[in-house]
Design a protein around this motif. Structure first.
Motif, PDB file in Angstrom:
ATOM      1  N   SER A  79      -9.186 -15.273   6.729  1.00  0.00           N
ATOM      2  CA  SER A  79      -8.975 -16.680   6.990  1.00  0.00           C
ATOM      3  C   SER A  79      -8.895 -17.442   5.683  1.00  0.00           C
ATOM      4  CB  SER A  79     -10.113 -17.211   7.863  1.00  0.00           C
ATOM      5  OG  SER A  79     -11.326 -17.097   7.174  1.00  0.00           O
ATOM      6  N   ASN A  80      -8.728 -18.753   5.802  1.00  0.00           N
ATOM      7  CA  ASN A  80      -8.484 -19.587   4.625  1.00  0.00           C
ATOM      8  C   ASN A  80      -9.447 -19.276   3.481  1.00  0.00           C
ATOM      9  OD1 ASN A  80      -6.540 -20.874   6.092  1.00  0.00           O
ATOM     10  ND2 ASN A  80      -7.951 -22.433   6.896  1.00  0.00           N
ATOM     11  N   GLY A  81      -8.901 -18.826   2.345  1.00  0.00           N
ATOM     12  CA  GLY A  81      -9.703 -18.614   1.156  1.00  0.00           C
ATOM     13  C   GLY A  81     -10.338 -17.245   1.086  1.00  0.00           C
ATOM     14  N   LEU A  82      -9.839 -16.413   0.175  1.00  0.00           N
ATOM     15  CA  LEU A  82     -10.445 -15.104  -0.035  1.00  0.00           C
ATOM     16  C   LEU A  82     -11.702 -15.247  -0.879  1.00  0.00           C
ATOM     17  CD1 LEU A  82      -7.415 -12.805  -0.925  1.00  0.00           C
ATOM     18  CD2 LEU A  82      -8.975 -12.456   0.974  1.00  0.00           C
ATOM     19  N   PRO A  83     -12.767 -14.495  -0.580  1.00  0.00           N
ATOM     20  CA  PRO A  83     -13.911 -14.454  -1.493  1.00  0.00           C
ATOM     21  C   PRO A  83     -13.507 -13.739  -2.772  1.00  0.00           C
ATOM     22  CG  PRO A  83     -14.172 -12.830   0.238  1.00  0.00           C
ATOM     23  CD  PRO A  83     -12.967 -13.645   0.600  1.00  0.00           C
ATOM     24  N   PHE A  84     -14.348 -13.825  -3.783  1.00  0.00           N
ATOM     25  CA  PHE A  84     -13.959 -13.284  -5.077  1.00  0.00           C
ATOM     26  C   PHE A  84     -13.724 -11.779  -5.018  1.00  0.00           C
ATOM     27  CE2 PHE A  84     -18.366 -12.143  -5.243  1.00  0.00           C
ATOM     28  CZ  PHE A  84     -18.443 -11.055  -6.092  1.00  0.00           C
ATOM     29  N   THR A  85     -14.427 -11.080  -4.139  1.00  0.00           N
ATOM     30  CA  THR A  85     -14.197  -9.636  -4.024  1.00  0.00           C
ATOM     31  C   THR A  85     -12.803  -9.360  -3.478  1.00  0.00           C
ATOM     32  OG1 THR A  85     -15.241  -9.658  -1.829  1.00  0.00           O
ATOM     33  CG2 THR A  85     -16.642  -9.079  -3.716  1.00  0.00           C
ATOM     34  N   PHE A 115     -16.852   3.551   2.293  1.00  0.00           N
ATOM     35  CA  PHE A 115     -16.757   2.374   3.157  1.00  0.00           C
ATOM     36  C   PHE A 115     -15.455   1.608   2.910  1.00  0.00           C
ATOM     37  CE2 PHE A 115     -21.368   3.015   3.349  1.00  0.00           C
ATOM     38  CZ  PHE A 115     -21.588   2.873   4.717  1.00  0.00           C
ATOM     39  N   ILE A 116     -15.077   1.465   1.659  1.00  0.00           N
ATOM     40  CA  ILE A 116     -13.892   0.660   1.331  1.00  0.00           C
ATOM     41  C   ILE A 116     -12.609   1.377   1.737  1.00  0.00           C
ATOM     42  CG2 ILE A 116     -12.589  -0.368  -0.567  1.00  0.00           C
ATOM     43  CD1 ILE A 116     -15.323  -0.753  -1.995  1.00  0.00           C
ATOM     44  N   VAL A 117     -12.511   2.668   1.419  1.00  0.00           N
ATOM     45  CA  VAL A 117     -11.309   3.423   1.796  1.00  0.00           C
ATOM     46  C   VAL A 117     -11.136   3.427   3.308  1.00  0.00           C
ATOM     47  CG1 VAL A 117     -10.269   5.722   1.818  1.00  0.00           C
ATOM     48  CG2 VAL A 117     -11.308   4.855  -0.271  1.00  0.00           C
ATOM     49  N   GLN A 118     -12.240   3.598   4.034  1.00  0.00           N
ATOM     50  CA  GLN A 118     -12.140   3.616   5.489  1.00  0.00           C
ATOM     51  C   GLN A 118     -11.669   2.262   6.024  1.00  0.00           C
ATOM     52  OE1 GLN A 118     -12.034   6.011   7.289  1.00  0.00           O
ATOM     53  NE2 GLN A 118     -12.875   5.728   9.328  1.00  0.00           N
ATOM     54  N   ARG A 119     -12.174   1.171   5.438  1.00  0.00           N
ATOM     55  CA  ARG A 119     -11.764  -0.151   5.893  1.00  0.00           C
ATOM     56  C   ARG A 119     -10.281  -0.386   5.601  1.00  0.00           C
ATOM     57  NH1 ARG A 119     -14.944  -4.315   8.033  1.00  0.00           N
ATOM     58  NH2 ARG A 119     -13.501  -5.913   8.778  1.00  0.00           N
ATOM     59  N   PHE A 120      -9.818   0.065   4.437  1.00  0.00           N
ATOM     60  CA  PHE A 120      -8.391  -0.058   4.114  1.00  0.00           C
ATOM     61  C   PHE A 120      -7.534   0.674   5.136  1.00  0.00           C
ATOM     62  CE2 PHE A 120      -4.863   2.305   2.080  1.00  0.00           C
ATOM     63  CZ  PHE A 120      -4.003   1.253   1.844  1.00  0.00           C
ATOM     64  N   ARG A 121      -7.940   1.879   5.513  1.00  0.00           N
ATOM     65  CA  ARG A 121      -7.164   2.657   6.475  1.00  0.00           C
ATOM     66  C   ARG A 121      -7.177   1.983   7.854  1.00  0.00           C
ATOM     67  NH1 ARG A 121      -9.192   7.912   7.314  1.00  0.00           N
ATOM     68  NH2 ARG A 121      -7.155   8.924   7.415  1.00  0.00           N
ATOM     69  N   GLU A 122      -8.284   1.351   8.207  1.00  0.00           N
ATOM     70  CA  GLU A 122      -8.330   0.602   9.464  1.00  0.00           C
ATOM     71  C   GLU A 122      -7.324  -0.543   9.450  1.00  0.00           C
ATOM     72  OE1 GLU A 122     -12.076  -0.692  11.136  1.00  0.00           O
ATOM     73  OE2 GLU A 122     -13.153   0.780   9.924  1.00  0.00           O
ATOM     74  N   GLU A 123      -7.299  -1.276   8.328  1.00  0.00           N
ATOM     75  CA  GLU A 123      -6.387  -2.425   8.244  1.00  0.00           C
ATOM     76  C   GLU A 123      -4.931  -1.983   8.282  1.00  0.00           C
ATOM     77  OE1 GLU A 123      -7.442  -5.449   8.519  1.00  0.00           O
ATOM     78  OE2 GLU A 123      -9.515  -4.741   8.539  1.00  0.00           O
ATOM     79  N   ARG A 124      -4.601  -0.870   7.646  1.00  0.00           N
ATOM     80  CA  ARG A 124      -3.233  -0.357   7.696  1.00  0.00           C
ATOM     81  C   ARG A 124      -2.895   0.100   9.106  1.00  0.00           C
ATOM     82  NH1 ARG A 124       0.519  -1.164   5.940  1.00  0.00           N
ATOM     83  NH2 ARG A 124       1.463   0.758   5.190  1.00  0.00           N
ATOM     84  N   ALA A 125      -3.885   0.668   9.794  1.00  0.00           N
ATOM     85  CA  ALA A 125      -3.644   1.110  11.168  1.00  0.00           C
ATOM     86  C   ALA A 125      -3.387  -0.067  12.097  1.00  0.00           C
ATOM     87  CB  ALA A 125      -4.837   1.917  11.681  1.00  0.00           C
ATOM     88  N   LEU A 126      -3.887  -1.248  11.711  1.00  0.00           N
ATOM     89  CA  LEU A 126      -3.661  -2.455  12.517  1.00  0.00           C
ATOM     90  C   LEU A 126      -2.329  -3.127  12.178  1.00  0.00           C
ATOM     91  CD1 LEU A 126      -7.271  -3.912  12.372  1.00  0.00           C
ATOM     92  CD2 LEU A 126      -6.106  -3.048  14.399  1.00  0.00           C
ATOM     93  N   GLY A 127      -1.582  -2.525  11.256  1.00  0.00           N
ATOM     94  CA  GLY A 127      -0.250  -3.033  10.956  1.00  0.00           C
ATOM     95  C   GLY A 127      -0.176  -3.993   9.804  1.00  0.00           C
ATOM     96  N   ALA A 142      -3.900  -5.480   3.220  1.00  0.00           N
ATOM     97  CA  ALA A 142      -4.931  -4.588   3.755  1.00  0.00           C
ATOM     98  C   ALA A 142      -5.995  -4.316   2.694  1.00  0.00           C
ATOM     99  CB  ALA A 142      -4.304  -3.279   4.227  1.00  0.00           C
ATOM    100  N   ILE A 143      -5.555  -4.155   1.442  1.00  0.00           N
ATOM    101  CA  ILE A 143      -6.504  -3.960   0.339  1.00  0.00           C
ATOM    102  C   ILE A 143      -7.336  -5.220   0.136  1.00  0.00           C
ATOM    103  CG2 ILE A 143      -6.714  -3.553  -2.142  1.00  0.00           C
ATOM    104  CD1 ILE A 143      -4.148  -1.853  -1.918  1.00  0.00           C
ATOM    105  N   ALA A 144      -6.676  -6.380   0.197  1.00  0.00           N
ATOM    106  CA  ALA A 144      -7.398  -7.647   0.032  1.00  0.00           C
ATOM    107  C   ALA A 144      -8.419  -7.843   1.137  1.00  0.00           C
ATOM    108  CB  ALA A 144      -6.410  -8.812   0.013  1.00  0.00           C
ATOM    109  N   THR A 145      -8.058  -7.466   2.357  1.00  0.00           N
ATOM    110  CA  THR A 145      -9.001  -7.586   3.468  1.00  0.00           C
ATOM    111  C   THR A 145     -10.181  -6.642   3.294  1.00  0.00           C
ATOM    112  OG1 THR A 145      -7.234  -8.213   4.982  1.00  0.00           O
ATOM    113  CG2 THR A 145      -9.262  -7.384   5.959  1.00  0.00           C
ATOM    114  N   ALA A 146      -9.889  -5.414   2.889  1.00  0.00           N
ATOM    115  CA  ALA A 146     -10.983  -4.476   2.616  1.00  0.00           C
ATOM    116  C   ALA A 146     -11.868  -5.026   1.504  1.00  0.00           C
ATOM    117  CB  ALA A 146     -10.418  -3.109   2.228  1.00  0.00           C
TER     118      ALA A 146
END
Length: 761
Positions: free
Chosen positions: A15-21, A268-280, A286-290
């Motif tokens: 959502s609006n504004g990415l955290p620094f990570t 944890f991070i690699v798995q989250r990235f793969r989840e985001e890619r699986a969601l399209g 997807a990297i930014a979301t992870a």
């Protein structure tokens, strides 16, 4: 959301504004080669810095009586204390008065005197007294080396080579023991333990990662990043070692913590990235979301671990401070790699992260209808009887912790060496055949005039008490040139950590010294190995409440801000204390009591290494917080959306179960690998850490957490209004997804990942 926003932003998962990570991850993903260049420079600097590492075998504890005694000896009696080796020559048939025995000893002494690092050699053939055993089959050859104790290992090396070459010749057994030879053997065993532990830990971790990810490339990435983080942490530690005293065990700590935490965080991070890619979602988004979610959680988890480790900095003991610095740098390097290097790699490889897929791995656990998974069954069973579940697990953990009441702290010393150790054999022979032994108590008398009649009379009275004790050997007296300092050295046979040695020290300090120097103008300090161990244990007990208060208080405040609840951090603190206490109890049960030690391949020890409980508390509390942060962040995220406590608990367990279980198994593998060596102290470290992680990932997370959350209901999230001024920190970010038809639901098991979208490579 404004419909005029680009679709990429809507599907970008944040959502609006990415955290620094998230911003850091996105920047690294968009400019991978720039990030790689910075990391190459960082690794080069670490390599250069590693060559400057300065480590100490036995750093002292500031402010203790034994440390004061040692300082006075070095400052006002001797500029340097030359190290010594005690060479033992044994024959099953010949005696010392036999011609062949004498010729063998003469030849050996001549070789030892020809060694460049040898200052002097004493032999019974030259008239030395007390160097032949009662039965005549064993002789002792004291060897004084050049340099001081800091150079003992290097100076003893050539002596050990001569001894090893003579051992077995003409039927004689030749061994040696001394500070240099023992520390050299321990260093060799430490290197072997590290190599063996790394092989076991990395090997098992790769298998687990393959099962979790189902792809060899994805499985190898966390291991590579962990190793790079360890290298950077070692370089940073080397720089710090030039400014403060560091224990030589710090490399072991960096490797163990770096592997365990580094692999887990990347997992944890690699798995989250793969989840985001699986969601399209597009690759960079997807990297930014992870980065905004999993990396953000990693960052706060790293803070929790660092806070726990920082508690060791309170101790005035250089061993604890070096452990704290090394482990904190390992965590910091791991977090840095997770926020920068890992996103850069993901940005470069994209969906090639799924290359070399393994059939039937990483695809199991595809979710069926809600509430039918294995973890849902566990949760349903626990929440159906939450009171019984909480009481039973609580009783089990308290019962497991009970043996810690009988914990004996000390230093395992030479007894920590393997049974087939040559140094240990020489030490045992000397204690058995020669009453003086090789260890001493150093009694330092600091007086305006040592030749004052009152001081002289006190020294005479103390000497008489020692000679009449029956335990101590014959005292020897030295005076400095200024005439204001004397050293009374008395032999203490046996291992310095034995109960007999501790009791003798208590008599010396509590009876003989006060009685002899009552009313005398001067100060008396007792030092030596036994005194150093006793003082170290006393210092730890004195500072333990302060360290516990600091770690518990800071951890509570961090979780209070992150989860905006008073109950959640209180429960996390209590549960982590239960798991740490149970680990302590099992440690005592296995090593002190010997229950199951032989089955597990461990060696029984009369004491638990004195620095181990506090070290385990700091490490275990930090690692336990890891799992609580990952699990509770998912529960809190769902609760904020639904306000349904029971459903949120089920969702949190279901969405983190496989990934946290895999992470815990990896940690256990790393710690178990480190416990597989021959040194008892590392067996204790590895076992204690592995047991605590197992307890935390099973009994605590699977039973106690859901049971307590069910019992308390919405009270879990109680947050008084007068604390609203605290900053609001959303540890998981805020994700808004627009999944296409047929895609996995956001709450799907991490192990159930659909095929990623083909775009965005």
């Amino acid at each position: 959301m404004n419909k005029s926003q680009p679709v990429e932003r809507r599907a970008g998962a944040v959502s609006n504004g990415l955290p620094f990570t998230g911003r850091a991850s996105r920047a690294a993903a968009r400019h991978p080669w720039r990030t790689f260049g910075l990391w190459v420079a960082l690794l080069a600097l670490a390599y250069l810095a590693a060559g400057t590492m300065s480590l100490t075998a036995s750093p002292g504890t500031a402010g203790t009586e034994s440390t004061r005694a040692s300082d006075l000896i070095n400052e006002r009696l001797r500029q340097e204390t030359p190290p010594e080796e005690y060479v033992v020559v044994e024959s099953q048939t010949a005696t010392a008065d036999a011609t062949g025995f004498g010729e063998f000893v003469d030849e050996l002494v001549a070789e030892l005197r020809g060694v460049e690092t040898v200052r002097s050699v004493t032999s019974y053939r030259d008239g030395g007294e007390g160097l032949v055993s009662g039965d005549g089959h064993t002789v002792l050859i004291p060897v004084t080396l050049t340099g001081d104790m800091a150079e003992a290992v290097d100076a003893a090396g050539p002596v050990v080579e001569v001894v090893n070459a003579a051992n077995g010749a003409d039927g004689f057994r030749v061994t040696t023991v001394g500070f240099g030879s023992v520390e050299g053997e321990m260093s060799t065993l430490l290197e072997e333990t590290l190599q063996q532990g790394e092989l076991i830990g990395i090997g098992v971790a790769l298998v687990i990662l393959v099962v979790v990810f189902g792809a060899a490339v994805a499985a190898g990435l966390p291991v590579v990043l962990a190793l790079l983080s360890i290298f950077v942490a070692a370089g940073a530690t080397a720089l710090v070692s030039n400014a403060m005293e560091m224990s030589n065990f710090v490399v072991f700590i960096i490797t163990m913590i770096g592997l365990a935490v580094g692999i887990d965080y990347s997992l944890f991070i690699v798995q989250r990235f793969r989840e985001e890619r699986a969601l399209g979602h597009e690759k960079v988004e997807a990297i930014a979301t992870a980065g905004a979610t999993a990396s953000r959680t990693v960052f706060f988890s790293g803070m929790a671990v660092a806070i726990a480790l920082a508690g060791m900095l309170i101790m005035p003991d250089a061993t604890f401070r070096s452990f704290a610095v090394g482990a904190m740098l390992a965590v910091a390097a791991t977090v840095l790699a997770s926020l920068t290097l890992l996103p850069a790699v993901l940005g470069l490889v994209g969906d090639r992260i799924n290359w070399l897929s393994i059939p039937f791995a990483g695809r199991r656990g595809r979710p069926g209808p809600a509430g039918r998974g294995a973890w849902d069954a566990v949760v349903r069973g626990v929440v159906a009887r939450p009171a019984i579940s909480a009481v039973v697990t609580g009783v089990l953990l308290v019962g497991a912790a009970t043996p810690l009441l009988g914990m004996n702290l000390g230093s395992v010393g030479i007894s920590s060496l393997p049974d087939d150790s040559e140094s240990r054999h020489a030490f045992d022979v000397i204690n058995r055949e020669f009453s003086e032994g090789v260890l001493t108590a150093d009694i330092v008398i600091d007086a305006p005039r040592i030749d004052d009649p009152a001081v002289t009379e006190a020294i005479t009275k103390l000497t008489a008490s020692l000679e009449g004790d029956g335990f101590f050997g014959e005292p020897g007296l030295e005076r400095n040139e200024a005439g204001d300092l004397a050293l009374l050295t008395v032999a203490m046979p046996g291992d310095f950590s034995s109960a007999e040695s501790r009791a003798a020290l208590e008599r010396l300090r509590g009876e003989y010294v006060p009685d002899a120097f009552d009313g005398v103008d001067g100060d008396v300090y007792v030092g030596g190995p036994t005194a150093e161990t006793v003082d170290s244990v006393a210092t730890q007990r004195h500072y333990l409440p302060l360290v516990f208060t600091f770690v518990l208080g800071c951890s509570f405040l961090l979780l209070l801000v992150v989860f905006r609840s008073i109950v959640v951090p209180l429960k996390a603190v209590v549960m982590n204390l239960l798991s740490v206490g149970a680990a302590y109890g099992l440690l005592v049960l296995v090593f002190q009591e010997g229950i199951g030690a032989s089955v597990l391949g461990f060696r029984e020890a009369p004491v638990i290494e004195s620095w181990l409980p506090l070290f385990l508390f700091a490490i275990l509390f930090g690692l336990s917080m890891d799992y609580h942060v990952f699990l509770l962040s998912r529960i809190k995220e769902h609760y904020d959306e639904t306000r349904d406590n029971a459903a949120s608990v089920a969702h949190g367990l279901r969405s983190t179960a496989s990934i946290i279980t895999g992470a815990a198994m990896i940690m256990v593998a790393v710690f178990a690998g480190m416990a597989s060596g021959d040194l008892v102290v590392f067996q204790q470290v590895g076992f204690g850490l592995a047991v605590a992680v197992i307890l935390d990932a099973t009994i605590i997370r699977m039973v106690l957490v859901p049971a307590s959350m069910e019992l308390l209901g919405d009270w879990n999230w109680y947050f008084p209004g007068w604390l609203e001024w605290l900053p609001k920190v959303n540890i998981e970010g805020s994700r808004k997804q627009v999944p296409a038809a047929g895609q996995a639901a956001p709450g799907a098991l991490p192990g159930a990942v659909a095929e990623p979208a083909a775009s965005g490579r």
